[in-house]
Design a protein around this motif. Structure first.
Motif, PDB file in Angstrom:
ATOM      1  N   LYS A   2       0.831  -1.214   0.101  1.00 42.59           N
ATOM      2  CA  LYS A   2      -0.244  -0.278   0.027  1.00 42.59           C
ATOM      3  C   LYS A   2       0.737   1.160  -0.049  1.00 42.59           C
ATOM      4  CE  LYS A   2      -3.734  -2.441   2.725  1.00 42.59           C
ATOM      5  NZ  LYS A   2      -4.313  -1.660   4.255  1.00 42.59           N
ATOM      6  N   GLY A 228       7.642   0.388 -12.261  1.00 40.70           N
ATOM      7  CA  GLY A 228       7.595   1.812 -11.629  1.00 40.70           C
ATOM      8  C   GLY A 228       9.071   2.230 -10.917  1.00 40.70           C
ATOM      9  N   ASP A 233      10.309  -2.032  -7.335  1.00 41.89           N
ATOM     10  CA  ASP A 233       9.988  -2.045  -9.112  1.00 41.89           C
ATOM     11  C   ASP A 233      11.308  -2.469  -9.947  1.00 41.89           C
ATOM     12  OD1 ASP A 233       7.122  -1.218  -8.352  1.00 41.89           O
ATOM     13  OD2 ASP A 233       7.829   0.512  -8.587  1.00 41.89           O
ATOM     14  N   PHE A 256       4.151  -3.030 -12.940  1.00 45.33           N
ATOM     15  CA  PHE A 256       3.346  -1.779 -13.029  1.00 45.33           C
ATOM     16  C   PHE A 256       2.184  -1.749 -12.851  1.00 45.33           C
ATOM     17  CE2 PHE A 256       3.550   4.000 -12.560  1.00 45.33           C
ATOM     18  CZ  PHE A 256       3.878   3.421 -11.211  1.00 45.33           C
ATOM     19  N   THR A 257       1.316  -2.840 -12.694  1.00 48.49           N
ATOM     20  CA  THR A 257       0.137  -3.194 -12.615  1.00 48.49           C
ATOM     21  C   THR A 257      -0.905  -2.326 -11.321  1.00 48.49           C
ATOM     22  OG1 THR A 257       0.055  -4.449 -11.353  1.00 48.49           O
ATOM     23  CG2 THR A 257       0.304  -5.199 -13.358  1.00 48.49           C
ATOM     24  N   ARG A 258      -0.504  -1.122 -10.860  1.00 44.89           N
ATOM     25  CA  ARG A 258      -0.903  -0.420  -9.843  1.00 44.89           C
ATOM     26  C   ARG A 258      -0.694   0.655 -10.373  1.00 44.89           C
ATOM     27  NH1 ARG A 258       3.633  -0.943  -8.116  1.00 44.89           N
ATOM     28  NH2 ARG A 258       5.290   1.268  -7.629  1.00 44.89           N
ATOM     29  N   ALA A 259      -1.096   1.031 -11.632  1.00 41.38           N
ATOM     30  CA  ALA A 259      -0.725   2.275 -12.404  1.00 41.38           C
ATOM     31  C   ALA A 259      -1.284   2.131 -13.885  1.00 41.38           C
ATOM     32  CB  ALA A 259       0.461   2.953 -12.478  1.00 41.38           C
ATOM     33  N   ASP A 261      -2.182  -0.149 -17.268  1.00 42.75           N
ATOM     34  CA  ASP A 261      -3.247  -1.188 -17.808  1.00 42.75           C
ATOM     35  C   ASP A 261      -2.599  -0.910 -19.471  1.00 42.75           C
ATOM     36  OD1 ASP A 261      -3.844   1.001 -19.558  1.00 42.75           O
ATOM     37  OD2 ASP A 261      -6.190   0.851 -18.449  1.00 42.75           O
TER      38      ASP A 261
END
Length: 380
Positions: A2, A228, A233, A256-259, A261
């Motif tokens: 997180k 990232g 990362d 960097f799947t959190r930001a 696509d």
């Protein structure tokens, strides 16, 4: 995960490093280009290179927007301020890039040019509103990350009928630069290195998505892992690249799947396409002329195009002969290979653009590389 500090956990970094040591094949070498200067900065700052196996080499790429800006473009911005009396607005790092005749934007400011540092294109638009009797030019640089805000400023200026605002557009494109590195005979003549795969940029990919990199995986058989900017990362991306190379795969993978696509920010892409079109060619520092690698303002918005509004003529200018910035941007040399690195050329007195920006390889290595005996990540 997180929180940012979780992506800087030294214990996790050691575990990834151990996994790399297990999976890297001792009888071969691996060369991966981190295209973006943000990754170069992270590798130097957190001691990532010290945790990688010795046969895994990270190659600096040309993904620093300040670094790839050729001298001739800086000269145009100085010309606008000193000869045309315009208020020139630009980002802070751009102010210190060396130009012709010993000048830079900050030195031109000392000579009387009205040159102002701003944090965004919107700041330049605000200055234009405050100075209706002055010409205000935003010197726009950067990759796909900073292009949408420039497009938004032009759109807003058009809607407001702001007649004293224009843009000196030097926005460049990531995929075109990668293609040039992989296939251009000019780059091969200048010198480059074999690349086994790419660490794809983070912020650029938020805008354009992962889709545009599929071409390099399919056509050139080069794996790409979007990552990232935190040290974990980068290390995870290197592990993913090693696995692709070992397995003979060439795919686009997204760490960097959190930001990011596949499609990116479609609204931003639509806005950019409404305001800009491709330039047939554009000069990059270190790469030379790169076809269809930059943007220009569409003819319907010519009133906001500073190049045409002020009838500017671009003139190429060779780099300082003592500076190895071009070779560093192509990954051929490291900052320490430059004879003036850290002596004549320092962040306080930059000779080349790679020492100006914090994303530049020379600036990152100057700030952190001298302490390479300390694995900063492990101590974090």
């Amino acid at each position: 995960m997180k929180y940012i500090d979780e992506f800087r956990d030294g214990a996790v970094a050691q575990k990834i490093a151990e996994r790399l040591r297990q999976e890297v094949r001792p009888n071969r070498s691996y060369s991966f280009m981190e295209f973006c200067g943000g990754h170069t900065h992270a590798i130097s700052r957190y001691g990532v290179g010290e945790l990688l196996p010795t046969n895994v080499r990270m190659v600096h790429g040309p993904g620093c927007p300040v670094c790839v800006l050729p001298i001739g473009r800086i000269d145009l911005a100085i010309q606008l301020a000193l000869e045309h009396g315009a208020i020139v607005c630009t980002y802070g790092d751009t102010m210190r890039v060396p130009a012709s005749d010993g000048l830079s934007l900050v030195r031109a400011k000392a000579r009387g040019g009205d040159i102002r540092m701003v944090y965004s294109a919107a700041d330049a638009l605000h200055i234009a509103r405050q100075n209706p009797l002055r010409e205000v030019v935003f010197f726009a640089i950067g990759f796909e990350t900073t292009t949408p805000p420039t497009a938004l400023a032009i759109r807003d200026a058009q809607r407001e009928g702001l007649g004293n605002f224009s843009v000196l557009c030097c926005h460049v494109l990531t995929p075109s630069a990668i293609t040039h590195i992989l296939e251009s005979p000019e780059v091969r003549q200048l010198g480059t290195v074999p690349i086994d795969g790419f660490v794809g940029p983070a912020h650029v990919s938020i805008v354009i998505g992962s889709g545009p990199y599929e071409h390099f995986a399919h056509e050139y058989r080069k794996p790409v892992v979007i990552a990232g900017f935190e040290p974990l990362d980068v290390m995870q991306a290197v592990l993913m690249l090693v696995r692709q190379v070992n397995e003979g795969r060439a795919e686009v993978e997204n760490e960097f799947t959190r930001a990011v696509d596949r499609d990116g920010n479609l609204n931003a892409q639509t806005l950019v396409s409404e305001i800009f079109e491709l330039r047939p060619s554009f000069e990059w520092r270190g790469l030379g002329e790169v076809p269809y690698s930059a943007l220009k303002i569409r003819p319907g918005l010519v009133a906001f195009d500073a190049e045409r509004r002020f009838r500017l003529r671009y003139q190429p200018v060779p780099d300082n002969k003592a500076c190895e910035c071009g070779a560093i941007l192509r990954g051929v040399k490291k900052p320490t290979d430059c004879k003036i690195f850290g002596t004549v050329c320092t962040p306080e007195n930059p000779v080349g653009s790679c020492m100006v920006s914090s994303e530049g390889a020379c600036a990152a290595h100057y700030s952190y590389g001298r302490f390479k005996d300390i694995a900063i990540v492990a101590a974090a």
